[in-house]
Structure formats: structure tokens, C-alpha cells
Design an enzyme around this catalytic site. Structure first.
Site, PDB file in Angstrom:
ATOM      1  N   GLU A   1       0.736  -1.058   0.064  1.00 49.45           N
ATOM      2  CA  GLU A   1      -0.014  -0.179   0.117  1.00 49.45           C
ATOM      3  C   GLU A   1       0.898   1.379  -0.126  1.00 49.45           C
ATOM      4  OE1 GLU A   1      -2.923  -0.187  -0.478  1.00 49.45           O
ATOM      5  OE2 GLU A   1      -3.454  -2.239  -0.087  1.00 49.45           O
TER       6      GLU A   1
ATOM      7  N   CYS B   1      -8.227  -1.803   7.778  1.00 52.01           N
ATOM      8  CA  CYS B   1      -6.731  -1.875   7.332  1.00 52.01           C
ATOM      9  C   CYS B   1      -6.039  -0.397   7.186  1.00 52.01           C
ATOM     10  CB  CYS B   1      -6.502  -2.703   6.132  1.00 52.01           C
ATOM     11  SG  CYS B   1      -6.662  -4.545   6.641  1.00 52.01           S
TER      12      CYS B   1
ATOM     13  N   HIS C   1      -1.274  -5.729   2.073  1.00 60.89           N
ATOM     14  CA  HIS C   1      -2.459  -6.553   1.746  1.00 60.89           C
ATOM     15  C   HIS C   1      -2.180  -7.869   1.166  1.00 60.89           C
ATOM     16  CE1 HIS C   1      -5.779  -3.461   2.611  1.00 60.89           C
ATOM     17  NE2 HIS C   1      -6.373  -4.330   3.239  1.00 60.89           N
TER      18      HIS C   1
HETATM   19  N1  PCA Z   1      -8.680  -6.695   6.181  1.00 59.15           N
HETATM   20  C1  PCA Z   1      -9.688  -5.914   6.241  1.00 59.15           C
HETATM   21  C2  PCA Z   1      -9.724  -5.739   8.003  1.00 59.15           C
HETATM   22  C3  PCA Z   1      -8.911  -6.632   8.337  1.00 59.15           C
HETATM   23  C4  PCA Z   1      -8.293  -7.498   7.391  1.00 59.15           C
HETATM   24  O1  PCA Z   1      -7.755  -8.405   7.402  1.00 59.15           O
HETATM   25  C5  PCA Z   1      -9.316  -4.516   5.711  1.00 59.15           C
HETATM   26  O2  PCA Z   1      -8.915  -4.724   4.498  1.00 59.15           O
HETATM   27  O3  PCA Z   1      -9.590  -3.288   5.847  1.00 59.15           O
END
Ligand code: PCA
Length: 202
Positions: free
Chosen positions: A77, A140, A161
């Protein structure tokens, strides 16, 4: 010196969160550097408080991990947005129609992880990876924004992610694009690239 690595618990639509299992699978040390692990709750009202004592321990690096169930590669990200909005309830049943995370704070904050170097390392190892400009508007992105805002600027921090691994892909009835083993390798390499080689493992 230690590296903080966090993952998230399961939540609506994600019956098995690879980020939680990645945190569990990481070694206690990588090339002599201590790895401090924590699993965060998917609860918009408590997650920031959960981070406070972890940040007080003064990590040198903080790598926050979460799953993005629809993605097909590891997403480094690039920036966090000062906005939170989500329709699917979090684990405490909250929904959010849309508000800034923090008033009088920037709209966007750039990652402090060396994502270009990490992308190169992962690509060289054949791990599916990209740089993402959208961390979502759920927890996140909230954690990414919070870490960049609250940790001193000397602390390299950001968010990665991961897509569904074998276990989550099977639970969702989908094809698996990145194996758990590749994800684990990716996280270790990301820590290595961030600590300028200090934590590189072969
Ligand atoms: N993914 C979510 C919240 C917790 C996770 O593992 C997100 O992308 O916000």
C-alpha cells in the site's frame, strides 16, 4: 531494536484470515532482530487503543498486515486516506457511512516502507506483487493511517495487503493465486528490505 508485525482476526466474509496465520508463522527473530507479533481486532472503536501500548514499546519498524479477499497479488500500500466508510459490519457490529479518521490531519499520508525495493525483491523471487494506491476505507486503511500519523517519522511503517491463501481460497470457493509459503517469504523479505539488509534471511 524490534520490528512490530500485526495481522487481523477473522471478520465478516473472511472465515480464515491469512494475516493472522502469517503473524503466527513468523519466527521470533529474523537475523537477530526481534519480531514483536500481535493480532488486531476488527473493531473500529477499539483497534486504535490496542495499538497504543504496542507503539509505546517504540518499534524501529512496524509492518501491518491484512487480507484483501478480492485481490490476486500481494499489495504494497502506497498511501493511507483520512477517511473511513464501510457497509459490512465490523466484529462489534458497527457500520460507518463515511467520516474523516482524524480532523485537522492530512487527507493522504504516504507509506514509510520502501515499497519500490520490496516490490523488486518479491518480483525477483516470482511472488505476485503490486503497488496499490488504495488501502480501502475499512480497518486496514485506518490502521495504516493511524500508524503513519502516530509513530515518529523515524519509524518505517506501512501496510501490506495479502490475497486469500490456500485455506481462505478454499473456504471462499475461489482459485488461489498466492500460496501461504509465498506470503511468508514475502513478509520476511519485506522486513529485510526495510531494515536495509539487517534482517535479511537467505
Ligand atoms: N482486512 C480488512 C480488515 C481486516 C483485514 O484483514 C481491511 O482490508 O480493511
Amino acid at each position: 531494536m524490534h520490528v512490530l508485525v500485526t495481522g487481523f482476526e477473522n471478520f465478516d466474509g473472511v472465515p480464515s484470515n491469512p494475516s493472522e496465520r502469517l503473524v503466527a508463522a513468523l519466527p521470533a527473530k529474523i537475523a537477530g532482530v526481534e519480531i514483536r507479533k500481535e493480532v488486531l481486532s476488527v473493531d473500529v472503536e477499539t483497534v486504535q487503543a490496542q495499538l497504543t501500548p504496542l507503539y509505546a514499546e517504540r518499534p524501529a519498524i512496524a509492518v501491518h498486515l491484512g487480507v484483501a479477499a478480492r485481490r490476486k497479488q500481494i499489495s504494497l500500500e502506497q498511501r493511507a486516506a483520512n477517511w473511513i466508510a464501510f457497509d459490512t459490519p465490523d466484529n462489534a457490529g458497527h457500520r460507518e457511512s463515511g467520516r474523516p479518521i482524524k480532523h485537522d490531519a492530512p487527507e493522504l499520508i504516504q507509506t514509510r516502507l520502501p515499497i519500490d525495493a520490496i516490490e523488486k525483491r518479491l518480483s525477483a523471487r516470482g511472488i505476485p506483487v503490486n503497488i496499490s494506491r488504495n488501502a480501502g476505507r475499512f480497518i486496514c486503511n485506518l490502521v495504516m493511517f493511524d500508524s503513519l500519523r502516530r509513530l515518529p517519522t523515524s519509524v518505517q511503517t506501512g501496510f501490506i495487503h495479502v490475497p486469500p491463501d490456500e485455506e481462505l481460497s478454499e473456504a471462499l470457493g475461489r482459485h488461489c493465486y498466492v500460496s501461504f509459503a509465498q506470503m511468508l517469504e514475502a513478509v520476511v523479505e519485506a522486513i529485510g528490505a526495510t531494515s536495509n539488509g539487517v534482517a535479511t534471511v537467505s
